[in-house]
Design an enzyme around this catalytic site. Structure first.
Site, PDB file in Angstrom:
ATOM      1  CE1 TYR A  31       1.050  -0.315   4.420  1.00  0.00           C
ATOM      2  CE2 TYR A  31      -0.083   1.791   4.449  1.00  0.00           C
ATOM      3  CZ  TYR A  31       0.756   0.878   5.049  1.00  0.00           C
ATOM      4  OH  TYR A  31       1.296   1.152   6.273  1.00  0.00           O
ATOM      5  NE  ARG A  50       6.859   4.020   0.724  1.00  0.00           N
ATOM      6  CZ  ARG A  50       6.560   4.792   1.764  1.00  0.00           C
ATOM      7  NH1 ARG A  50       7.461   5.034   2.690  1.00  0.00           N
ATOM      8  NH2 ARG A  50       5.359   5.321   1.884  1.00  0.00           N
ATOM      9  CE  LYS A 147       3.064   3.025   3.155  1.00  0.00           C
ATOM     10  NZ  LYS A 147       3.151   3.135   4.611  1.00  0.00           N
ATOM     11  CD  GLU A 179       9.795   1.516  10.816  1.00  0.00           C
ATOM     12  OE1 GLU A 179       9.679   2.460  10.023  1.00  0.00           O
ATOM     13  OE2 GLU A 179       9.770   0.325  10.455  1.00  0.00           O
ATOM     14  CG  LEU A 204       8.159   2.233   5.027  1.00  0.00           C
ATOM     15  CD1 LEU A 204       7.940   0.982   4.192  1.00  0.00           C
ATOM     16  CD2 LEU A 204       6.858   2.975   5.222  1.00  0.00           C
TER      17      LEU A 204
HETATM   18  N1  PMP Z   1       7.487   3.604   9.191  1.00  0.00           N
HETATM   19  C1  PMP Z   1       6.373   2.866   9.183  1.00  0.00           C
HETATM   20  C2  PMP Z   1       6.380   1.528   9.858  1.00  0.00           C
HETATM   21  C3  PMP Z   1       5.212   3.333   8.539  1.00  0.00           C
HETATM   22  O1  PMP Z   1       4.103   2.587   8.518  1.00  0.00           O
HETATM   23  C4  PMP Z   1       5.236   4.618   7.937  1.00  0.00           C
HETATM   24  C5  PMP Z   1       4.023   5.204   7.280  1.00  0.00           C
HETATM   25  N2  PMP Z   1       3.331   4.347   6.481  1.00  0.00           N
HETATM   26  C6  PMP Z   1       6.428   5.357   7.976  1.00  0.00           C
HETATM   27  C7  PMP Z   1       7.536   4.813   8.611  1.00  0.00           C
HETATM   28  C8  PMP Z   1       6.523   6.719   7.358  1.00  0.00           C
HETATM   29  O2  PMP Z   1       6.601   6.645   5.952  1.00  0.00           O
HETATM   30  P1  PMP Z   1       6.077   7.830   5.043  1.00  0.00           P
HETATM   31  O3  PMP Z   1       6.836   9.046   5.449  1.00  0.00           O
HETATM   32  O4  PMP Z   1       6.394   7.405   3.669  1.00  0.00           O
HETATM   33  O5  PMP Z   1       4.618   7.950   5.317  1.00  0.00           O
END
Ligand code: PMP
Length: 284
Positions: A31, A50, A147, A179, A204
């Site tokens: 996603y 991505r 993702k 994270e 991620l």
């Molecule tokens: N880490 C994780 C585990 C996430 O789920 C997300 C958001 N989906 C992020 C980091 C942040 O990624 P982004 O800045 O692309 O939203």
């Protein structure tokens, strides 16, 4: 609300997916979430890059081209009259009509679903107060860089946070923060250096992370990509998170300990402003 499913724009009540869809049965799906400001998409190309990578890593085929993907995003923004909010996109491996662990034949059509969520993303009141987080063991699988919609553990982490009356959880593996449950985690050291975990299969690779680090470096701020412990975080001057839906969001408490003065830090607030200014300028 009008949603998109496999080529059709439908009222949400009429949009359906097979019970044999592998996204439903096996979380065999990826996603993306893209923010909308003033009716425009933030970092759309980053999210598409991505998405391609996530699809590639799982040998999932892409249902439509990036150009069509952009057209669908824009159509949903228009049809739902979204000024500020999010667009959720999911691609699953589809279904061959039964439950089987092995992938279905190569000609099985992937499922593509998109929907919008109207939400205040710039004037988010949480930016004024900052978030409180707890720490939790990171027991996710080894490919957190893809993702996938396999989000059960992040859901449990959010529930642990809720039960502790805080906003979110930072995940820790081998003594170091990986994270947040759905965001990337940062601290600011007493010297003013921004520290966040280096890219690997353990996190991620946030699109907002990439933009924030680029902007920080453009402003001459010092950035260090390395792991940090909860102990180091508790003693940091500031802490914050980034994600497509929260942008840069200050963190003011970790496991009950106030960070800095327990208020959103100056650098975190400045980075949020810098990020929003850039996003408004570059949104398409
Ligand atoms: N880490 C994780 C585990 C996430 O789920 C997300 C958001 N989906 C992020 C980091 C942040 O990624 P982004 O800045 O692309 O939203």
């Amino acid at each position: 609300r009008t949603v998109y499913v496999n080529g059709s724009y439908l009222p949400e009540e009429e949009a359906t997916v097979s019970i044999f869809d592998r996204g439903f049965l096996f979380a065999d799906a990826v996603y993306e979430v893209t923010s909308v400001v003033r009716g425009k998409l933030i970092d759309f190309d980053g999210h598409m890059a991505r998405l391609r990578r996530s699809l590639g890593e799982l040998a999932l085929s892409s249902p439509v081209s990036d150009e069509e993907m952009l057209a669908i995003h824009r159509e949903l923004v228009t049809r739902n009259d979204i000024d500020e909010g999010l667009i959720y996109l999911q691609v699953t491996r589809g279904s061959a009509g039964d439950r089987d662990f092995a992938f279905p034949p190569a000609d099985t059509k992937p499922t593509l679903v998109l929907f919008t969520q109207a939400k205040k993303v710039i004037e988010n009141p949480a930016a004024g107060t900052g978030l409180k987080v707890i720490s939790i063991d990171d027991i996710r699988w080894g490919r957190c860089d893809i993702k996938t919609v396999q989000l059960l553990y992040p859901c449990l982490a959010k529930m642990a946070a809720k039960h502790a009356h805080v906003d979110d959880a930072w995940m820790v593996r081998d003594g170091l923060v990986t994270e947040g449950s759905s965001n990337n985690a940062y601290i600011v050291t007493s010297e003013g250096t921004i520290v966040t975990r280096e890219k690997s299969q353990s996190i991620l690779h946030g699109i907002t992370r990439a933009a924030t680090l680029r902007l920080a470096e453009e402003k001459g701020l010092k950035v260090e990509e390395r792991g940090f412990s909860i102990e180091e975080a508790k003693n940091a001057r500031e802490a914050f998170i980034t994600s497509a839906s929260l942008f840069v969001m200050p963190v003011v408490e970790i496991d009950g300990a106030a960070i800095g003065e327990g208020r959103p830090g100056e650098l975190s607030r400045r980075l949020r402003e810098i990020y929003i200014e850039d996003a408004l300028k570059t949104a398409i």
